[in-house]
Design a protein around this motif. Structure first.
Motif, mmCIF file in Angstrom:
data_model
loop_
_atom_site.group_PDB
_atom_site.id
_atom_site.type_symbol
_atom_site.label_atom_id
_atom_site.label_comp_id
_atom_site.label_asym_id
_atom_site.label_seq_id
_atom_site.Cartn_x
_atom_site.Cartn_y
_atom_site.Cartn_z
ATOM 1 N N ASP A 313 33.193 39.180 36.684
ATOM 2 C CA ASP A 313 32.433 37.951 36.994
ATOM 3 C C ASP A 313 33.370 36.851 37.502
ATOM 4 O O ASP A 313 33.086 36.178 38.493
ATOM 5 N N GLN A 314 34.520 36.696 36.850
ATOM 6 C CA GLN A 314 35.470 35.658 37.263
ATOM 7 C C GLN A 314 36.093 35.979 38.624
ATOM 8 O O GLN A 314 36.318 35.104 39.444
ATOM 9 N N MET A 315 36.379 37.261 38.847
ATOM 10 C CA MET A 315 36.968 37.668 40.130
ATOM 11 C C MET A 315 36.037 37.276 41.287
ATOM 12 O O MET A 315 36.497 36.865 42.366
ATOM 13 N N ARG A 316 34.746 37.390 41.049
ATOM 14 C CA ARG A 316 33.766 37.118 42.115
ATOM 15 C C ARG A 316 33.758 35.647 42.525
ATOM 16 O O ARG A 316 33.169 35.273 43.528
ATOM 17 N N THR A 317 34.459 34.791 41.748
ATOM 18 C CA THR A 317 34.529 33.355 42.109
ATOM 19 C C THR A 317 35.696 33.084 43.061
ATOM 20 O O THR A 317 35.919 31.951 43.479
ATOM 21 N N ILE A 318 36.486 34.124 43.345
ATOM 22 C CA ILE A 318 37.702 33.935 44.165
ATOM 23 C C ILE A 318 37.384 34.171 45.638
ATOM 24 O O ILE A 318 36.853 35.221 46.005
ATOM 25 N N ASP A 319 37.693 33.204 46.490
ATOM 26 C CA ASP A 319 37.451 33.361 47.945
ATOM 27 C C ASP A 319 38.208 34.570 48.477
ATOM 28 O O ASP A 319 39.397 34.756 48.162
ATOM 29 N N GLY A 320 37.504 35.393 49.256
ATOM 30 C CA GLY A 320 38.155 36.513 49.924
ATOM 31 C C GLY A 320 38.361 37.725 49.036
ATOM 32 O O GLY A 320 39.011 38.690 49.425
ATOM 33 N N ILE A 321 37.793 37.703 47.816
ATOM 34 C CA ILE A 321 37.993 38.843 46.901
ATOM 35 C C ILE A 321 37.275 40.075 47.414
ATOM 36 O O ILE A 321 36.194 39.988 48.012
ATOM 37 N N ARG A 322 37.914 41.231 47.238
ATOM 38 C CA ARG A 322 37.256 42.508 47.519
ATOM 39 C C ARG A 322 37.465 43.375 46.292
ATOM 40 O O ARG A 322 38.600 43.660 45.921
ATOM 41 N N LEU A 323 36.377 43.729 45.625
ATOM 42 C CA LEU A 323 36.450 44.516 44.387
ATOM 43 C C LEU A 323 36.154 45.978 44.691
ATOM 44 O O LEU A 323 35.280 46.294 45.500
ATOM 45 N N PHE A 324 36.878 46.873 44.012
ATOM 46 C CA PHE A 324 36.679 48.311 44.209
ATOM 47 C C PHE A 324 36.212 48.928 42.894
ATOM 48 O O PHE A 324 36.916 48.885 41.899
ATOM 49 N N GLY A 325 34.977 49.496 42.931
ATOM 50 C CA GLY A 325 34.410 50.047 41.705
ATOM 51 C C GLY A 325 33.483 49.029 41.076
ATOM 52 O O GLY A 325 33.925 48.183 40.304
ATOM 53 N N GLU A 326 32.206 49.105 41.452
ATOM 54 C CA GLU A 326 31.250 48.112 40.963
ATOM 55 C C GLU A 326 30.093 48.757 40.216
ATOM 56 O O GLU A 326 28.977 48.248 40.218
ATOM 57 N N GLN A 327 30.395 49.878 39.565
ATOM 58 C CA GLN A 327 29.385 50.528 38.732
ATOM 59 C C GLN A 327 29.047 49.611 37.557
ATOM 60 O O GLN A 327 29.963 49.055 36.920
ATOM 61 N N GLU A 328 27.778 49.424 37.291
ATOM 62 C CA GLU A 328 27.352 48.649 36.115
ATOM 63 C C GLU A 328 27.842 49.384 34.855
ATOM 64 O O GLU A 328 27.610 50.578 34.737
ATOM 65 N N GLY A 329 28.550 48.694 33.997
ATOM 66 C CA GLY A 329 29.020 49.346 32.773
ATOM 67 C C GLY A 329 30.300 50.132 32.972
ATOM 68 O O GLY A 329 30.699 50.946 32.146
ATOM 69 N N LYS A 330 31.032 49.863 34.069
ATOM 70 C CA LYS A 330 32.306 50.556 34.332
ATOM 71 C C LYS A 330 33.294 50.224 33.218
ATOM 72 O O LYS A 330 33.045 49.373 32.366
ATOM 73 N N ASP A 331 34.477 50.906 33.295
ATOM 74 C CA ASP A 331 35.305 50.894 32.101
ATOM 75 C C ASP A 331 36.732 50.411 32.315
ATOM 76 O O ASP A 331 37.507 51.061 33.002
ATOM 77 N N ALA A 332 37.068 49.213 31.839
ATOM 78 C CA ALA A 332 38.452 48.819 31.517
ATOM 79 C C ALA A 332 39.424 48.748 32.689
ATOM 80 O O ALA A 332 40.612 48.585 32.456
ATOM 81 N N VAL A 333 38.932 48.876 33.927
ATOM 82 C CA VAL A 333 39.813 48.838 35.102
ATOM 83 C C VAL A 333 39.175 47.944 36.153
ATOM 84 O O VAL A 333 37.986 48.077 36.443
ATOM 85 N N VAL A 334 39.992 47.014 36.719
ATOM 86 C CA VAL A 334 39.507 46.161 37.817
ATOM 87 C C VAL A 334 40.517 46.241 38.947
ATOM 88 O O VAL A 334 41.665 45.805 38.808
ATOM 89 N N SER A 335 40.068 46.869 40.062
ATOM 90 C CA SER A 335 40.922 46.983 41.256
ATOM 91 C C SER A 335 40.413 46.019 42.316
ATOM 92 O O SER A 335 39.206 45.931 42.555
ATOM 93 N N PHE A 336 41.347 45.331 42.976
ATOM 94 C CA PHE A 336 40.910 44.300 43.910
ATOM 95 C C PHE A 336 41.941 44.037 44.995
ATOM 96 O O PHE A 336 43.116 44.429 44.873
ATOM 97 N N LEU A 337 41.512 43.386 46.052
ATOM 98 C CA LEU A 337 42.375 42.801 47.084
ATOM 99 C C LEU A 337 41.835 41.406 47.356
ATOM 100 O O LEU A 337 40.651 41.130 47.125
ATOM 101 N N VAL A 338 42.671 40.526 47.876
ATOM 102 C CA VAL A 338 42.230 39.170 48.248
ATOM 103 C C VAL A 338 42.588 38.933 49.714
ATOM 104 O O VAL A 338 43.777 38.928 50.068
ATOM 105 N N GLY A 339 41.549 38.789 50.523
ATOM 106 C CA GLY A 339 41.774 38.566 51.959
ATOM 107 C C GLY A 339 42.690 39.642 52.505
ATOM 108 O O GLY A 339 42.544 40.829 52.195
#
Ligand SMILES: Cc1ncc(COP(=O)(O)O)c(CN[C@@H]2CONC2=O)c1O
Length: 404
Positions: A313-339
């Motif tokens: 939820d907090q990552m989604r507030t970041i301009d240019g964020i790209r999240l990888f793995g958006e399964q509802e109820g996913k587990d313990a890992v957040v992969s991302f890139l910014v711009g």
């Protein structure tokens, strides 16, 4: 729920500083930190019990053997395996997977036979199959994933042919955090008479695993990812399958008798445990399992799920964020890139802020290809991480983003 401050006190490394800043350790999918009870138990064994196991007639050897085999029973109970003979100690998930790939394909696969794996697999569940493909001409069929990083069961079911011999699948992706519907996948595979190996490296640390409820034929995990020592892992296998597989390695411990004319092999699990086992690491693994079991796997799962959801939820507030793995109820890992900030740059600059994440392809290059990227920044959580650490990560990512 458990007392997070008491838990963190069990891991002294969490209170150290890096670059004179508090360490924020968010690289737990790579390896977790070890509680004092694990380290103390291993030190105590070397100091007071150390001896080689299984065939010694002296007191210390028997005591070390008792600890080693008690560890096997602890593992059995933890994954709810029916028999202790179905619990094989290896060096880790990679060796567990390689053991099955090698022995299963030797026994049951010939040219043109097929294995089904998924796009999200770790290289340790891709490359061993490719080695067999090069050696024996087996074929690898790949389950696609959608943009959110999820498997479609109908697409999975459509991959079976009369040549399909085995399915090998991660229970949880080390990049996406996707929790695969392995129980349903196993049911589909068994309807085709096909066994399933489950890579549990990223599931075992995060929620309760029940190999009988899942009905998997093989299950692999690593000790170092569940707060235990490096160099120890587990392969669970149904006895009916393990009895049919030839030994993976030859040597001491795995034989019944050896002559130049004929050699016979030990019964399970020793048939697959050649050489001196790491009997201190098995003891350490058992202590780690006791530790997480005392906290409660359901409590750990709830805590990590809350952290993961909050972080997403907090990552989604970041301009240019790209999240990888958006399964509802996913587990313990957040992969991302910014711009267009390179993942290495982001990770390096977060490190200077005291924040330890992992960057790169995470030994899942086909998954990177699927998303058209070379790598991600990956934060991964454990039972001892806090909401404040997620806040530090988010603030760090925002601060680094403003530098570019
Ligand atoms: C899903 C998965 N399978 C297998 C392995 C191999 O485990 P061992 O290295 O213990 O044999 C890993 C390791 N995870 C890697 C290791 O570093 N970062 C990761 O995500 C993994 O995440």
């Amino acid at each position: 729920m458990y007392d997070i401050n008491q838990v963190r006190a069990d891991f002294p490394i969490l209170s150290r500083k890096v670059y004179d800043k508090p360490l924020v350790y968010l690289d737990n999918a790579a390896t977790t930190q070890k509680p004092l009870c694990v380290l103390d138990a291993m030190r105590d064994e070397y100091l007071n019990v150390n001896a080689n196991v299984h065939r010694g007639v002296h007191y210390l050897s028997q005591q070390a053997t008792d600890l080693h085999e008690a560890a096997r029973e602890t593992v059995r109970k933890f994954i709810n395996a029916p028999k202790v003979e179905e619990v094989i100690f290896t060096r880790g998930t990679t060796e567990s997977l390689n053991l099955v790939v090698s022995s299963f394909s030797d026994a049951f696969m010939s040219e043109g036979d097929e294995v089904i794996i998924s796009t999200m697999e770790h290289h340790s569940n891709i490359v061993p199959w490719q080695l067999q493909a090069a050696k024996k001409g087996i074929a690898i069929r790949v389950i696609p994933i959608n943009d959110k990083g999820e498997i479609n069961l109908d697409e999975f079911a459509g991959l079976f042919t009369e040549r399909t011999k085995i399915v090998s699948i991660a229970q949880v992706s080390n990049v996406l955090g996707t929790v695969n519907p392995v129980k349903e996948m196993i049911k589909i595979a068994h309807e085709h008479g096909v066994p399933v190996m489950v890579d549990g490296a990223q599931s075992t640390p995060h929620f309760a695993v029940d190999v009988q409820d899942m009905d998997c034929d093989f299950f692999a995990f690593s000790g170092h990812k569940i707060y235990g020592p490096t160099g120890i892992g587990v392969l669970y296998g149904k006895e009916e399958w393990l009895d049919k597989l030839p030994p993976y390695q030859g040597g001491g411990e795995m034989i019944e008798s050896v002559s130049f004319e004929k050699t016979t092999f030990e019964k399970l699990p020793f048939k697959f445990e050649a050489g001196t086992p790491d009997y201190v690491a098995t003891h350490g693994l058992a202590k780690a399992i006791d530790y997480v079991s005392a906290l409660g796997m359901d409590n750990i799962a709830k805590h990590e799920q809350e952290l993961t959801r909050y972080c997403m939820d907090q990552m989604r507030t970041i301009d240019g964020i790209r999240l990888f793995g958006e399964q509802e109820g996913k587990d313990a890992v957040v992969s991302f890139l910014v711009g267009d900030i390179h993942h290495m740059d982001m990770g390096t600059l977060l490190d200077r802020l005291g924040i330890a994440v992992r960057t790169g392809h995470h030994c899942a290059q086909p998954l990177m290809d699927r998303y058209g990227i070379l790598g991600t920044v990956r934060a991964s959580f454990a039972l001892y991480n806090t909401k404040e650490e997620v806040d530090a990560l988010i603030a760090g990512v925002k601060r680094v983003s403003q530098m570019f």
